[in-house]
Design an enzyme around this catalytic site. Structure first.
Site, PDB file in Angstrom:
ATOM      1  N   LYS A  44       0.838  -1.209   0.000  1.00 16.89           N
ATOM      2  CA  LYS A  44       0.000   0.000   0.000  1.00 16.89           C
ATOM      3  C   LYS A  44       0.870   1.256   0.000  1.00 16.89           C
ATOM      4  O   LYS A  44       2.050   1.191   0.370  1.00 16.89           O
ATOM      5  CB  LYS A  44      -0.921  -0.029   1.220  1.00 16.89           C
ATOM      6  CG  LYS A  44      -0.182  -0.044   2.555  1.00 16.89           C
ATOM      7  CD  LYS A  44      -1.119  -0.419   3.694  1.00 16.89           C
ATOM      8  CE  LYS A  44      -0.357  -0.418   5.016  1.00 16.89           C
ATOM      9  NZ  LYS A  44      -1.139  -1.048   6.097  1.00 16.89           N
ATOM     10  N   TYR A 271      15.028  31.792   7.318  1.00 15.86           N
ATOM     11  CA  TYR A 271      13.811  32.488   7.742  1.00 15.86           C
ATOM     12  C   TYR A 271      13.811  32.753   9.235  1.00 15.86           C
ATOM     13  O   TYR A 271      14.263  31.914  10.015  1.00 15.86           O
ATOM     14  CB  TYR A 271      12.588  31.621   7.423  1.00 15.86           C
ATOM     15  CG  TYR A 271      12.216  31.573   5.954  1.00 15.86           C
ATOM     16  CD1 TYR A 271      11.963  32.747   5.243  1.00 15.86           C
ATOM     17  CD2 TYR A 271      12.101  30.355   5.298  1.00 15.86           C
ATOM     18  CE1 TYR A 271      11.603  32.688   3.902  1.00 15.86           C
ATOM     19  CE2 TYR A 271      11.732  30.290   3.960  1.00 15.86           C
ATOM     20  CZ  TYR A 271      11.487  31.465   3.271  1.00 15.86           C
ATOM     21  OH  TYR A 271      11.131  31.408   1.966  1.00 15.86           O
TER      22      TYR A 271
HETATM   23  C1  PLP Z   1      -0.307  -2.055   6.706  1.00 13.23           C
HETATM   24  C2  PLP Z   1      -0.851  -3.351   7.131  1.00 13.23           C
HETATM   25  C3  PLP Z   1       0.003  -4.459   7.294  1.00 13.23           C
HETATM   26  C4  PLP Z   1       1.522  -4.371   7.173  1.00 13.23           C
HETATM   27  O1  PLP Z   1       2.064  -3.825   8.354  1.00 13.23           O
HETATM   28  P1  PLP Z   1       3.654  -3.741   8.579  1.00 13.23           P
HETATM   29  O2  PLP Z   1       3.793  -3.372   9.994  1.00 13.23           O
HETATM   30  O3  PLP Z   1       4.145  -2.676   7.650  1.00 13.23           O
HETATM   31  O4  PLP Z   1       4.215  -5.075   8.252  1.00 13.23           O
HETATM   32  C5  PLP Z   1      -0.572  -5.686   7.593  1.00 13.23           C
HETATM   33  N1  PLP Z   1      -1.920  -5.808   7.724  1.00 13.23           N
HETATM   34  C6  PLP Z   1      -2.766  -4.763   7.597  1.00 13.23           C
HETATM   35  C7  PLP Z   1      -4.222  -4.968   7.783  1.00 13.23           C
HETATM   36  C8  PLP Z   1      -2.265  -3.499   7.305  1.00 13.23           C
HETATM   37  O5  PLP Z   1      -3.098  -2.462   7.186  1.00 13.23           O
END
Ligand code: PLP
Length: 394
Positions: A44, A271
């Site tokens: 993702k 700044y």
């Molecule tokens: C993002 C996610 C993961 C992966 O998590 P990591 O800690 O990056 O391994 C696994 N399961 C679900 C439902 C997620 O949303």
């Protein structure tokens, strides 16, 4: 992403993706996991900023069963890129998205009767029998049906002829800290549901609970599949979780010195005049800023130049930061600077940036913006074979 501009001279600020290291991480994860346990690569948010299609293609070669994604758009990006493996959409779908899921064979997580009926109706109209995964809330209290209300929902899904209950899953609220009490409570709640289903003669092919932390530290919860995200990219989910030797960061962030200023004693930099030189200083300007995802700090952090740390002075602007190179006299215009990653034997870690930002490593990785073009390095023509030594040292 950038096709129209691909031939432009690259900007002197970029992210570097080490594909050889990515492959090695994927191989070490696969080698650490019992053969019978499937590996769902969570890609993702552009594979946490690493480039989802590139990561997915390599993960397929290294034995990933399928991919975890958040949005319809992310999933379609992989389908359009030729990924034919199962794509599991984590989170909840709007009813309007379900037709796309069916048409493009995207697997939805379901937790809600109305969506289950809508999906079944659409699948039937396509003359398909589509896989679904039921998400059970065992303590995260985000998505999913409560563990003590899950069994009737399973029965509803099983009653739909156009749906195939391929998986049941849950997600840990905390899996990578030393205290596993809550994670074990979540496992017990999940097991309770599975046990009640078994008593009814219901068998679910893919039961899955583990993220990276669970994969590393909760082997008794591996079950049929693990969902690994951040670890593929070489970042351990916490400082205290189990470590696998050889897994190392894939992404670096780099820039080049775009200007050098000699600032006289008692003059200010940047700044709001937040830094005043105690003595004559030599300052390098790096053309990268918070508009690229660099934490908006002042007088904290720094860059690596010629293998030495150049402290950041003044504030971080949208497009520029200033670092003190008085002690690096050999530094010249357009020399390389590392903002995240290694140079010589020095390293600026993702953890270090997370601390600066008062946030977590996930946030640092995903916040580098696409304005920084991704350059891939260390691409191996052939599959680099993991040696026996590397596997045993893990
Ligand atoms: C993002 C996610 C993961 C992966 O998590 P990591 O800690 O990056 O391994 C696994 N399961 C679900 C439902 C997620 O949303």
């Amino acid at each position: 992403m950038h096709s129209k501009y691909e031939n432009f001279p690259p900007r002197p600020a970029w992210t570097e993706i080490n594909l050889g290291q990515l492959r090695r991480n994927l191989q070490l994860i696969r080698a650490d996991l019992p053969r019978a346990v499937k590996f769902l690569a969570v890609v993702k948010d552009e594979a946490y900023g690493h480039g989802a299609l590139e990561v997915a293609r390599m993960a397929v070669e290294e034995g990933a069963w399928g991919f975890g994604l958040s949005t319809l758009e992310e999933a379609m990006h992989l389908r359009d890129g030729g990924i034919t493996a199962p794509l599991l959409l984590l989170g909840e779908r709007q009813e309007a998205e379900l037709e796309w899921c069916v048409a493009h064979d995207l697997t939805a997580c379901v937790n809600e009767p109305q969506n289950i009926r809508a999906l079944a109706r659409i699948a039937a109209s396509f003359d398909k029998r589509v896989p679904v995964h039921l998400k059970i809330n065992t303590g995260m209290s985000r998505y999913g049906v409560r563990w003590d209300e899950a069994v009737p929902l399973v029965e509803e899904i099983l009653a739909e002829k156009s749906l195939r209950l391929e998986g049941v899953m849950t997600h840990f609220a905390q899996s990578d800290e030393t205290d596993k009490t809550f994670a074990n409570l979540q496992i017990a709640r999940f097991d309770g549901v599975i046990h009640r289903l078994m008593q009814k003669g219901i068998h679910i092919p893919l039961k899955h609970l583990c993220n990276s932390g669970g994969f590393l530290d909760l082997p008794h919860a591996h079950r049929d599949m693990v969902r690994v995200g951040i670890l593929q990219h070489g970042i351990f989910p916490s400082q205290v979780c189990r470590k696998i030797a050889g897994i190392a960061p894939v992404m670096s962030v780099k820039s080049r010195i775009a200007a050098i200023q000699i600032v006289k004693p008692g003059e200010s930099v940047g700044y709001a005049m937040r830094y005043t030189t105690p003595s004559e200083r030599r300052i390098a300007v790096l053309p990268i800023g918070y508009g690229d995802g660099f934490p908006r700090v002042r007088n904290q952090g720094g860059a690596l130049i010629h293998g030495q740390r150049a402290p950041l002075i003044g504030g971080v602007a949208m497009d520029a930061i200033t670092v003190d190179i008085t002690d690096i006299p050999q530094a010249q215009l357009w020399d390389e600077a590392v903002l995240m990653g290694k140079q010589g034997d020095q390293e600026i870690t993702v953890h270090e940036l997370a601390t600066l930002k008062n946030s977590v490593t996930y946030d640092v990785l995903t916040n580098w913006r696409l304005r920084l073009r991704r350059q891939t390095v260390n691409r191996c023509a052939n599959k680099h074979e993991l040696t026996a030594l590397e596997i045993t040292s893990a």
